[in-house]
Design an enzyme around this catalytic site. Sequence first.
Site, PDB file in Angstrom:
ATOM      1  CD  GLU A 102      36.483  42.120  50.520  1.00 41.69           C
ATOM      2  OE1 GLU A 102      36.841  41.004  50.888  1.00 41.69           O
ATOM      3  OE2 GLU A 102      37.029  42.724  49.575  1.00 41.69           O
ATOM      4  CB  CYS A 115      36.760  50.700  45.954  1.00 42.68           C
ATOM      5  SG  CYS A 115      36.532  49.325  44.843  1.00 42.68           S
ATOM      6  CB  CYS A 122      31.342  38.360  41.244  1.00 42.33           C
ATOM      7  SG  CYS A 122      31.297  39.142  39.617  1.00 42.33           S
ATOM      8  CB  CYS A 126      37.426  37.514  36.230  1.00 38.51           C
ATOM      9  SG  CYS A 126      36.143  38.466  35.388  1.00 38.51           S
ATOM     10  CB  CYS A 129      38.562  38.243  40.154  1.00 42.78           C
ATOM     11  SG  CYS A 129      37.623  39.172  41.385  1.00 42.78           S
ATOM     12  N   GLY A 177      31.510  42.212  42.689  1.00 38.22           N
ATOM     13  CA  GLY A 177      30.297  42.145  41.888  1.00 38.22           C
ATOM     14  C   GLY A 177      30.406  42.838  40.545  1.00 38.22           C
ATOM     15  CD  GLU A 178      29.747  43.829  35.450  1.00 38.97           C
ATOM     16  OE1 GLU A 178      30.973  43.648  35.463  1.00 38.97           O
ATOM     17  OE2 GLU A 178      29.232  44.910  35.085  1.00 38.97           O
ATOM     18  CB  SER A 209      34.949  49.216  37.047  1.00 31.14           C
ATOM     19  OG  SER A 209      35.746  48.231  36.430  1.00 31.14           O
ATOM     20  CB  SER A 231      37.542  44.662  33.674  1.00 29.61           C
ATOM     21  OG  SER A 231      37.378  45.393  34.868  1.00 29.61           O
ATOM     22  CG  LEU A 232      40.549  45.254  26.923  1.00 31.50           C
ATOM     23  CD1 LEU A 232      39.211  44.981  26.260  1.00 31.50           C
ATOM     24  CD2 LEU A 232      41.339  46.296  26.131  1.00 31.50           C
ATOM     25  CG  HIS A 233      41.490  42.425  32.729  1.00 31.29           C
ATOM     26  ND1 HIS A 233      42.149  43.489  33.297  1.00 31.29           N
ATOM     27  CD2 HIS A 233      40.365  42.269  33.458  1.00 31.29           C
ATOM     28  CE1 HIS A 233      41.449  43.948  34.329  1.00 31.29           C
ATOM     29  NE2 HIS A 233      40.352  43.234  34.435  1.00 31.29           N
ATOM     30  CG  ASN A 308      46.889  42.296  45.454  1.00 29.99           C
ATOM     31  OD1 ASN A 308      47.709  41.603  46.044  1.00 29.99           O
ATOM     32  ND2 ASN A 308      46.291  43.330  45.996  1.00 29.99           N
ATOM     33  CB  CYS A 351      38.584  42.317  43.976  1.00 33.87           C
ATOM     34  SG  CYS A 351      36.850  42.271  43.650  1.00 33.87           S
TER      35      CYS A 351
HETATM   36  N1  SAH Z   1      32.934  43.466  37.716  1.00 35.48           N
HETATM   37  C1  SAH Z   1      33.508  44.777  37.552  1.00 35.48           C
HETATM   38  C2  SAH Z   1      33.951  45.436  38.842  1.00 35.48           C
HETATM   39  C3  SAH Z   1      34.695  44.591  39.846  1.00 35.48           C
HETATM   40  S1  SAH Z   1      36.348  44.066  39.442  1.00 35.48           S
HETATM   41  C4  SAH Z   1      34.665  44.699  36.589  1.00 35.48           C
HETATM   42  O1  SAH Z   1      35.034  43.608  36.193  1.00 35.48           O
HETATM   43  O2  SAH Z   1      35.182  45.749  36.200  1.00 35.48           O
HETATM   44  C5  SAH Z   1      37.225  45.574  39.348  1.00 35.48           C
HETATM   45  C6  SAH Z   1      38.685  45.417  39.036  1.00 35.48           C
HETATM   46  O3  SAH Z   1      39.319  44.671  40.082  1.00 35.48           O
HETATM   47  C7  SAH Z   1      39.019  44.651  37.785  1.00 35.48           C
HETATM   48  O4  SAH Z   1      39.288  45.478  36.699  1.00 35.48           O
HETATM   49  C8  SAH Z   1      40.307  43.942  38.128  1.00 35.48           C
HETATM   50  O5  SAH Z   1      41.363  44.555  37.454  1.00 35.48           O
HETATM   51  C9  SAH Z   1      40.535  44.192  39.569  1.00 35.48           C
HETATM   52  N2  SAH Z   1      40.970  42.952  40.195  1.00 35.48           N
HETATM   53  C10 SAH Z   1      40.261  41.885  40.575  1.00 35.48           C
HETATM   54  N3  SAH Z   1      41.053  40.949  41.115  1.00 35.48           N
HETATM   55  C11 SAH Z   1      42.300  41.455  41.092  1.00 35.48           C
HETATM   56  C12 SAH Z   1      43.579  40.948  41.516  1.00 35.48           C
HETATM   57  N4  SAH Z   1      43.711  39.754  42.088  1.00 35.48           N
HETATM   58  N5  SAH Z   1      44.651  41.749  41.317  1.00 35.48           N
HETATM   59  C13 SAH Z   1      44.514  42.974  40.759  1.00 35.48           C
HETATM   60  N6  SAH Z   1      43.355  43.494  40.347  1.00 35.48           N
HETATM   61  C14 SAH Z   1      42.257  42.737  40.510  1.00 35.48           C
END
Ligand code: SAH
Length: 376
Positions: A102, A115, A122, A126, A129, A177-178, A209, A231-233, A308, A351
Amino acid sequence: MASTSTTDRPNLVGLTRDELAAEIARIGEPAKQARMRAHQLWHWIYYRGAKTFAEMTSISKPLRSRLDENFTIIRPEVARHLLSVDGTHKWLLKLADGQEIESVLIPELDRGALCLSSQVGCTLTCRFCYTGTQRLVRNLDASEIVGQILNARDTIGEWPSLSSGRILSNIVVMGMGEPLYNYDNVAKALTIAMDNEGIAISRRRITLSTAGVVPMIERVGHELAVGLAISLHAVRNDLRDTIVPLNKKYPIEELLEACRRYPAGSNARRITFEYIMLKDVNDSPADARELVRLIAGIPAKVNLIPFNPWPGAPYECSTPEAMARFAEIVNNAGYSSPIRTPRGRDIMAACGQLKSASIKERRTLGEQALDDHRLA
Ligand code: SAH
């Protein structure tokens, strides 16, 4: 017509200038002219967005047909193109081997960010995700990453490369992906995108990212010098181990240490910390205060991302009140901390959502509602 089918002829999209010259020399152009021809091809492919050799009028007809016999200029095939009521574009792109990825274009008034995906699927899993639930994973090659940019430009008609007023003004490597697990191809693609005589999107308008592949972060700064988003979270290792399992390998302290050393980091170029808002999981005032403590001394901004949801997701999005309270604490500590407005919700722009829907035979309930916005 541009060819999108699999072929034995090598694709010129995604090659460096040197590789282009080598390919041209291989079909018999004298070495001296090969450089000049590479320059011309570069101009046509990346500045003008040419899809065929036939339109390259500055190249002689006989050479054009020889190029056509030997090479292609292929972009990924558009399997689906959705346009949200808010202007967000989302493409499901089909690659030569049938895999799907995508990309999303989020236009603002006088600018916009594309994006990009860096992998099919991936490996990071996470927990919030959707992409992490998809099984098949492979790296994208440089042509498939650059092809996403060409495709977006095709759709919005921004050829030749404009010097200002572009809708596709920025790139974020934040799709599936990463990127730091596919560094070489991502670096090659971004180097092509930054070239001033082609796509010409400057490093200041590119953000990569990562979930925190610590050993690669320094190279990103030295070799690409693009903006860095993390992506700290979560602010505690026990929680981050659960929601971003990569944390078990590279815990928070090591990640933040790499951020402190990030060469491109400065007040002019702050590091973005992405923080997904998960109800009752990571959204308390104590979490916000700990976040501020952790990033002290790093030129930073914090993007608060409302979760999301997707079918079967183990989380809910934080309440607006919890998000506002969190933002206020971070903001009062001197960091910009916008709550990102969700874009493209009606087209499943988060994503991995569109691809997962496609896998489910394109007939989920959610997608029925999308058909109104469906373009192709
Ligand atoms: N692997 C890399 C890039 C892909 S994810 C990384 O982790 O940064 C990029 C961003 O997508 C993440 O920071 C995350 O915040 C966001 N993301 C993934 N799934 C999501 C969801 N269901 N709702 C909101 N943001 C999401």
